[in-house]
Design an enzyme around this catalytic site. Structure first.
Site, mmCIF file in Angstrom:
data_model
loop_
_atom_site.group_PDB
_atom_site.id
_atom_site.type_symbol
_atom_site.label_atom_id
_atom_site.label_comp_id
_atom_site.label_asym_id
_atom_site.label_seq_id
_atom_site.Cartn_x
_atom_site.Cartn_y
_atom_site.Cartn_z
ATOM 1 N N ASP A 142 -4.496 -0.114 -2.851
ATOM 2 C CA ASP A 142 -4.251 -0.184 -4.099
ATOM 3 C C ASP A 142 -2.342 -0.174 -4.486
ATOM 4 O O ASP A 142 -1.992 1.229 -4.057
ATOM 5 C CB ASP A 142 -4.841 0.319 -4.477
ATOM 6 C CG ASP A 142 -6.074 -0.083 -4.986
ATOM 7 O OD1 ASP A 142 -6.548 -1.275 -4.681
ATOM 8 O OD2 ASP A 142 -7.256 0.399 -5.415
ATOM 9 N N GLU A 206 -6.461 -8.627 -9.087
ATOM 10 C CA GLU A 206 -6.369 -7.214 -9.684
ATOM 11 C C GLU A 206 -4.769 -7.592 -8.894
ATOM 12 O O GLU A 206 -5.138 -7.677 -7.809
ATOM 13 C CB GLU A 206 -7.182 -6.254 -8.309
ATOM 14 C CG GLU A 206 -8.202 -6.162 -9.381
ATOM 15 C CD GLU A 206 -9.332 -4.829 -8.428
ATOM 16 O OE1 GLU A 206 -10.325 -4.304 -9.446
ATOM 17 O OE2 GLU A 206 -8.737 -4.374 -7.608
ATOM 18 N N HIS A 209 -4.427 -4.835 -5.977
ATOM 19 C CA HIS A 209 -5.330 -5.193 -4.712
ATOM 20 C C HIS A 209 -4.812 -6.318 -3.559
ATOM 21 O O HIS A 209 -5.122 -7.291 -3.633
ATOM 22 C CB HIS A 209 -6.974 -5.130 -5.041
ATOM 23 C CG HIS A 209 -7.915 -4.445 -3.996
ATOM 24 N ND1 HIS A 209 -8.453 -3.829 -3.742
ATOM 25 C CD2 HIS A 209 -8.216 -5.690 -3.210
ATOM 26 C CE1 HIS A 209 -9.467 -4.076 -2.552
ATOM 27 N NE2 HIS A 209 -8.675 -4.684 -2.613
#
Length: 249
Positions: A142, A206, A209
């Site tokens: 991340d 996301e 990510h």
């Protein structure tokens, strides 16, 4: 010119879990020792999440690609790793916490619907050799971008924000973005460009990510095999056991 972020399909977890894993035994290495424009801030540990660790570990191949991505950034911008390998207990905590929050918001939804909504942002906790959670492989990271003052660039939503605005291409769908929204689009495109140039794939729900080497990466990159399975950081006990085992006749 930075091209737009493509609209990608949601992951098909049934297909993903069927991808063969041939772990290449690459070790996990700490990101905090990285030089230059690659930085580390273990967000879950800083937030006091139970069982979170004060380091960001990634597979060696991931580490080298993160360095490559960081070097592609313009002067004054650095790559910040917020989370990477995580213990199973942390994965379970994140999944349960989001599931419970969604269930409280929509108490009439079925367990299947609740699971589907939860898995948009948190994978099922699993250490099964054939179906490990992506972050448990050391192949998921991340990340975000920071400026020269160490401040995070505006990405439109917070890290781990469970909203449709967190989808990587969300702002690409705006017909007439404001100057502020155009800035957000530029930041997301920059992150996407350097990470994909270094060989990573992005989870479309996301913006933060990215994956390399695990089943999620294999599915999005059309690879027939993953090279990262379940991983575990080395510790003193495991090192001693290996040394003692090597001394056996």
């Amino acid at each position: 010119m930075i091209h737009s972020i493509p609209q990608q399909p949601d992951p098909d977890w049934k297909q993903i879990s069927a991808i063969e894993i041939c772990d290449n035994a690459e070790p996990l290495v700490p990101v905090s020792l990285a030089p230059g424009k690659l930085k580390c801030y273990p967000a879950y540990y800083k937030l006091g999440i139970p069982n979170a660790i004060p380091e960001c570990h990634v597979r060696k191949g991931v580490y080298l690609r993160l360095l490559q991505a960081a070097e592609l950034l313009p002067e004054g911008i650095s790559l910040l790793v917020l989370d990477s390998w995580r213990p199973y207990a942390v994965q379970q905590y994140l999944y349960d916490t989001l599931y419970n929050a969604i269930e409280t918001r929509w108490p009439d939804k079925s367990p299947t619907a609740l699971e589907q909504l939860t898995r948009e942002f948190v994978s099922l906790p699993s250490t099964h050799p054939q179906t490990p959670s992506p972050h448990l492989t050391g192949g998921s990271v991340d990340v975000t971008l920071i400026d020269e003052q160490g401040l995070m660039l505006d990405m439109g939503t917070l890290f781990d924000e469970a909203s449709s605005g967190s989808h990587s291409g969300a702002f690409e769908l705006l017909e007439n973005p404001t100057p502020h929204e155009q800035q957000i689009i530029g930041h997301r495109r920059l992150l996407y460009r350097v990470m994909t140039a270094a060989g990573f794939t992005n989870l479309p729900s996301e913006w933060w990510h990215y994956d390399f080497g695990n089943q999620l990466w294999a599915w999005y990159s059309n690879s027939t095999q993953a090279c990262y399975g379940v991983a575990q950081p080395d510790n003193l006990e495991s090192r001693w056991r290996k040394e003692l085992d090597s001394q056996k006749d």
